[in-house]
Scaffold this motif. Structure first.
Motif, PDB file in Angstrom:
ATOM      1  N   PRO A 146       0.832  -1.220   0.000  1.00  0.00           N
ATOM      2  CA  PRO A 146       0.000   0.000   0.000  1.00  0.00           C
ATOM      3  C   PRO A 146       0.864   1.266   0.000  1.00  0.00           C
ATOM      4  CG  PRO A 146      -0.886  -1.610   1.545  1.00  0.00           C
ATOM      5  CD  PRO A 146       0.428  -2.170   1.054  1.00  0.00           C
ATOM      6  N   ASP A 148       3.765   1.597  -1.429  1.00  0.00           N
ATOM      7  CA  ASP A 148       4.279   1.792  -2.789  1.00  0.00           C
ATOM      8  C   ASP A 148       3.259   2.539  -3.650  1.00  0.00           C
ATOM      9  OD1 ASP A 148       6.749   0.427  -2.509  1.00  0.00           O
ATOM     10  OD2 ASP A 148       5.737  -1.493  -2.710  1.00  0.00           O
ATOM     11  N   TRP A 149       2.017   2.052  -3.605  1.00  0.00           N
ATOM     12  CA  TRP A 149       0.975   2.706  -4.432  1.00  0.00           C
ATOM     13  C   TRP A 149       0.933   4.198  -4.138  1.00  0.00           C
ATOM     14  CZ3 TRP A 149      -1.286   0.458  -8.461  1.00  0.00           C
ATOM     15  CH2 TRP A 149      -1.399  -0.930  -8.507  1.00  0.00           C
ATOM     16  N   ALA A 150       0.863   4.527  -2.842  1.00  0.00           N
ATOM     17  CA  ALA A 150       0.735   5.934  -2.461  1.00  0.00           C
ATOM     18  C   ALA A 150       1.998   6.720  -2.801  1.00  0.00           C
ATOM     19  CB  ALA A 150       0.425   6.031  -0.970  1.00  0.00           C
ATOM     20  N   ILE A 152       4.540   6.024  -4.883  1.00  0.00           N
ATOM     21  CA  ILE A 152       4.879   6.136  -6.307  1.00  0.00           C
ATOM     22  C   ILE A 152       3.949   7.163  -6.959  1.00  0.00           C
ATOM     23  CG2 ILE A 152       4.912   4.917  -8.530  1.00  0.00           C
ATOM     24  CD1 ILE A 152       5.725   2.377  -6.946  1.00  0.00           C
ATOM     25  N   ALA A 153       2.668   7.117  -6.545  1.00  0.00           N
ATOM     26  CA  ALA A 153       1.697   8.055  -7.130  1.00  0.00           C
ATOM     27  C   ALA A 153       2.032   9.496  -6.785  1.00  0.00           C
ATOM     28  CB  ALA A 153       0.284   7.706  -6.658  1.00  0.00           C
ATOM     29  N   SER A 179       5.966   0.267 -12.499  1.00  0.00           N
ATOM     30  CA  SER A 179       5.301   1.459 -11.960  1.00  0.00           C
ATOM     31  C   SER A 179       6.302   2.582 -11.705  1.00  0.00           C
ATOM     32  CB  SER A 179       4.572   1.115 -10.656  1.00  0.00           C
ATOM     33  OG  SER A 179       3.567   0.167 -10.908  1.00  0.00           O
ATOM     34  N   TYR A 182       7.390   3.888 -15.148  1.00  0.00           N
ATOM     35  CA  TYR A 182       6.295   4.656 -15.754  1.00  0.00           C
ATOM     36  C   TYR A 182       6.252   6.073 -15.190  1.00  0.00           C
ATOM     37  CZ  TYR A 182       1.511   6.232 -16.503  1.00  0.00           C
ATOM     38  OH  TYR A 182       0.407   6.977 -16.826  1.00  0.00           O
ATOM     39  N   GLN A 183       6.373   6.181 -13.867  1.00  0.00           N
ATOM     40  CA  GLN A 183       6.294   7.510 -13.254  1.00  0.00           C
ATOM     41  C   GLN A 183       7.514   8.366 -13.614  1.00  0.00           C
ATOM     42  OE1 GLN A 183       3.908   9.102 -11.734  1.00  0.00           O
ATOM     43  NE2 GLN A 183       2.424   7.449 -11.410  1.00  0.00           N
ATOM     44  N   ARG A 186       6.849   9.651 -17.075  1.00  0.00           N
ATOM     45  CA  ARG A 186       5.827  10.701 -17.045  1.00  0.00           C
ATOM     46  C   ARG A 186       6.398  12.024 -16.570  1.00  0.00           C
ATOM     47  NH1 ARG A 186       0.105  10.417 -15.987  1.00  0.00           N
ATOM     48  NH2 ARG A 186       0.443  11.449 -14.001  1.00  0.00           N
TER      49      ARG A 186
ATOM     50  N   THR B 202      -5.485   5.392 -10.331  1.00  0.00           N
ATOM     51  CA  THR B 202      -5.690   5.146  -8.908  1.00  0.00           C
ATOM     52  C   THR B 202      -4.797   6.098  -8.116  1.00  0.00           C
ATOM     53  OG1 THR B 202      -5.724   3.453  -7.156  1.00  0.00           O
ATOM     54  CG2 THR B 202      -3.931   3.301  -8.745  1.00  0.00           C
ATOM     55  N   HIS B 203      -5.151   6.330  -6.853  1.00  0.00           N
ATOM     56  CA  HIS B 203      -4.366   7.209  -5.973  1.00  0.00           C
ATOM     57  C   HIS B 203      -4.106   8.570  -6.620  1.00  0.00           C
ATOM     58  CE1 HIS B 203      -3.719   3.270  -4.197  1.00  0.00           C
ATOM     59  NE2 HIS B 203      -3.331   3.859  -3.089  1.00  0.00           N
ATOM     60  N   ASN B 204      -5.098   9.075  -7.327  1.00  0.00           N
ATOM     61  CA  ASN B 204      -4.963  10.366  -8.019  1.00  0.00           C
ATOM     62  C   ASN B 204      -3.785  10.400  -8.974  1.00  0.00           C
ATOM     63  OD1 ASN B 204      -7.188  11.800  -6.865  1.00  0.00           O
ATOM     64  ND2 ASN B 204      -6.039  11.748  -4.938  1.00  0.00           N
ATOM     65  N   SER B 205      -3.417   9.256  -9.497  1.00  0.00           N
ATOM     66  CA  SER B 205      -2.351   9.197 -10.486  1.00  0.00           C
ATOM     67  C   SER B 205      -2.660   8.027 -11.427  1.00  0.00           C
ATOM     68  CB  SER B 205      -0.998   9.005  -9.792  1.00  0.00           C
ATOM     69  OG  SER B 205       0.048   9.055 -10.738  1.00  0.00           O
ATOM     70  N   PHE B 206      -1.647   7.581 -12.143  1.00  0.00           N
ATOM     71  CA  PHE B 206      -1.834   6.478 -13.071  1.00  0.00           C
ATOM     72  C   PHE B 206      -0.730   5.455 -12.899  1.00  0.00           C
ATOM     73  CE2 PHE B 206      -3.756  10.216 -14.888  1.00  0.00           C
ATOM     74  CZ  PHE B 206      -5.025   9.751 -15.186  1.00  0.00           C
ATOM     75  N   PHE B 207      -1.089   4.229 -13.250  1.00  0.00           N
ATOM     76  CA  PHE B 207      -0.143   3.113 -13.224  1.00  0.00           C
ATOM     77  C   PHE B 207      -0.343   2.332 -14.525  1.00  0.00           C
ATOM     78  CE2 PHE B 207      -0.235   4.466  -8.906  1.00  0.00           C
ATOM     79  CZ  PHE B 207       0.961   4.045  -8.330  1.00  0.00           C
ATOM     80  N   PRO B 208       0.585   1.445 -14.866  1.00  0.00           N
ATOM     81  CA  PRO B 208       0.397   0.670 -16.103  1.00  0.00           C
ATOM     82  C   PRO B 208      -0.903  -0.154 -16.055  1.00  0.00           C
ATOM     83  CG  PRO B 208       2.680   0.528 -15.343  1.00  0.00           C
ATOM     84  CD  PRO B 208       1.904   1.179 -14.237  1.00  0.00           C
TER      85      PRO B 208
END
Lengths: 308, 308
Positions: A146, A148-150, A152-153, A179, A182-183, A186, B202-208
Motif C-alpha cells: 500500500p 508503494d501505491w501511495a 509512487i503516485a 510502476s 512509468y512515473q 511521465r 488510482t491514488h490520483n495518479s496512473f499506473f500501467p
C-alpha cells in the motif's frame, strides 16, 4: 513491387566460401542463434572461429543480449572453448552505458538511471561511472505494498535524481519496477532501451525479448525508447569508433533479418551473412515485405569450415 | 478536417441537468475515475447515485477493472456507503468469463484458460465453470529456474489442455507467466484480454494498465487479443442481453474517451457523459484527432446533484 536481389548461398560451395572470407578483414558476429542457443554451442563453431582468426580476420561479437556484461561473455566463451578478450565483445549493455556517459550527458542533479534489466547492464554502467538504481536490487524484486501505491503516485518514493530509464531484458520484471519506470517517464526522464528484440532465442525455442519487456512502458506512456542495440546505428557508430573498421571490408553475421542483417545494411557494411540456426528463415527474405535481405547465407556458421 | 460537434457542458446549469436526467432510464457508470480513485470515493458521488435511483433510474456499474469480482465490488461499494447488488455490476472479468463459456466454446480437451491476472478473473471463471491455471497460483509467482527454461521451451512443462490465454491487470506479472503465455499462444491458444486500457487510474495518479501488461505478448507473438472490456461491443451486447436495455434511453458515463465514451458511441446509446475526474481532459475531445467526443460533460459526477 520490385523483386529484391536474393542472397548468394555459400553452403557446400568451397570457392564461393573462400572468396567470401577473402573479401573481409572484420567479422561482426551475433551470438544467440549464431554461436549458440542458450548454453548449447553449435557444432563446428569453435573451429570456424579458429579458421577465421588463422586467416588474420578480426572477430567481434556484437550482441543485443544485455543480461551479461562483456566480462561475463569472456567467461561464457571460455567455457565453450572459444578464447576471447573483453575487447572482442560489444554488447547492447556496453553500448547503452557509453551512450549515457558520453552522448546523453545528463545534468549532474538528474544523472541517475533507473534500470529495468539484469546484472550485465549494471556492470557496464559501473564501468562508465554512471549512477543507477533498480536493476537487480532486491528491494525492487517484490510485490507492491500500500505504501508503494501511495508513494509512487505522489512521488515521495521516487528518486528526484533519476533522469533516464533504461530497459533491457529483465527476467525479474514486475509491477513495482514498471510502476516506478512509468512515473519517471511521465516526469520527463529520457527513455532508452538496450535493444528492442521482440523475442529472445534460447533452448532451441523463443521467449519474450527485451523489446517485449519494455512494451508496457511504451504503451502506457505513448513514448518510444531510443534503442542502443542492433539495428540502431548508434551502436554501429560506437563500434566503428572503437575498432576503426573499414566498413567496406566488414561483414555482419547474424540470424535475424530485422536486427542483424538490417544493422549491417543500414551501416553500409561490405557484406551481410545470414545463418539459419536462429530466428529467421529463407522464406523471410524471399517474402515481398522482407525486413532486410542478406548478401550471403549459409545453413549454419560452420559451413564456412569447408574453406579449410 | 471536419469540426466535430462539441459536447454540452452541464455543470451549473440546473435546467440542462434535469433535461439530461429525464432523457434516460439507465445509466451505465464507469468506476475508476468516475466514482472513485483507488480507495477514495469522490465527494458527493454517494448522494448523486441516490438522486438518480430516487428518480427511478437504473444504475449499472460497468468497469474494465478485472482485479475484482462482482461480489468484491459489492463489498467495495458498501464500504463507501453505496448500496449495490451483484446484478448492478458488470466487470470485464465477468464479461470475459461469459464470452469464454458461452461464445468461445473451447473443445473439451483444450478448454483450460491460462490466466494472467488477479483473483477477480478467477472468481468469474469459477462462476461460469471454466477451468483455468495460472492467475494467483503461488507456483507461478516466482523466478524462472533452469528447469522452467528447458520445460517451457520443449513443452514438457506446458498443460496440453490450455486452449486460451486471458490477460488482465496483474500486479504480480513476471517472466515465468509471460513465458508460459507466450508458448501457449505460439502453440495456437486463443488470445483474449479482459480489457486493453493502457493505464490504470488510482491514488490520483496512473499506473500501467491491463492493456500495457499484455503488450509483451502482443509484441512477441505478433498477435492481438480479442478484448472483452470497453470499448469492445462484445461487452455492450452482453450488457444489453442481461439488462434488456433500450439503447436510446441509456447513457454511458465515464472518464476515458477511448474506452467509456467510444463504448457508448459505438453502442449507439442515446447519450454519453464525460467527467473530468479521471484520465481525459477537455483538450482531448477538442483535439482534431479526438478518440471520441462525448454528447455531454460535467466537471465531476456530483455536479448532477444540482438537479435536486
Amino acid at each position: 513491387m520490385t523483386a529484391q536481389p536474393q542472397p548468394e548461398y555459400l553452403t557446400g560451395d568451397v570457392a564461393a566460401i573462400n572468396a567470401f572470407i577473402d573479401r573481409f578483414d572484420v567479422f561482426l558476429l551475433d551470438c544467440d542463434g549464431v554461436i549458440w542457443s542458450g548454453d548449447h554451442v553449435f557444432e563446428g563453431v569453435v573451429e570456424t572461429l579458429e579458421l577465421l582468426r588463422s586467416r588474420g580476420k578480426r572477430t567481434v561479437f556484437v550482441t543485443n543480449n544485455s543480461t551479461k556484461s562483456r566480462s561475463d561473455y569472456v567467461k561464457k566463451f571460455a567455457a565453450m572453448g572459444i578464447p576471447s578478450d573483453v575487447e572482442d565483445i560489444f554488447g547492447s549493455a556496453y553500448s547503452s552505458a557509453i551512450y549515457i556517459s558520453r552522448i546523453l550527458k545528463l545534468p549532474p542533479h538528474q544523472n541517475k538511471v533507473f534500470v529495468i534489466g539484469e546484472a550485465g547492464i549494471e556492470s557496464e554502467l559501473k564501468s562508465e561511472n554512471v549512477p543507477f538504481i533498480g536493476g537487480t536490487d532486491p528491494s525492487f524484486r517484490r510485490d507492491m505494498t500500500p505504501e508503494d501505491w501511495a508513494g509512487i503516485a505522489d512521488g515521495s518514493l521516487l528518486d528526484p535524481e533519476v533522469g533516464c530509464v533504461l530497459t533491457g531484458l529483465d527476467f525479474h520484471i514486475n509491477y513495482l519496477k514498471l510502476s516506478h519506470a512509468y512515473q519517471y517517464l511521465r516526469r520527463g526522464a529520457k527513455f532508452l532501451a538496450t535493444n528492442v528484440d521482440s523475442t529472445f532465442p534460447t533452448h532451441n525455442s523463443f521467449f519474450p525479448g527485451a523489446g517485449s519487456i519494455g512494451m508496457p512502458l511504451v504503451n502506457s506512456t505513448g513514448q518510444k525508447p531510443v534503442s542502443l542495440g542492433k539495428p540502431s546505428q548508434a551502436m554501429m557508430d560506437a563500434i566503428e569508433g572503437k575498432f576503426h573498421l573499414d566498413r567496406e571490408r566488414t561483414c555482419m553475421i547474424g540470424d535475424r533479418l530485422d536486427t542483424d542483417i538490417q544493422f549491417g545494411i543500414q551501416g553500409k557494411l561490405g557484406g551481410t551473412l545470414a545463418v539459419l540456426t536462429g530466428v529467421s528463415h529463407r522464406e523471410d527474405w524471399e517474402a515481398k515485405n522482407a525486413a532486410a535481405v542478406p548478401k550471403f547465407y549459409v545453413d549454419k556458421l560452420s559451413d564456412l569450415l569447408k574453406a579449410a
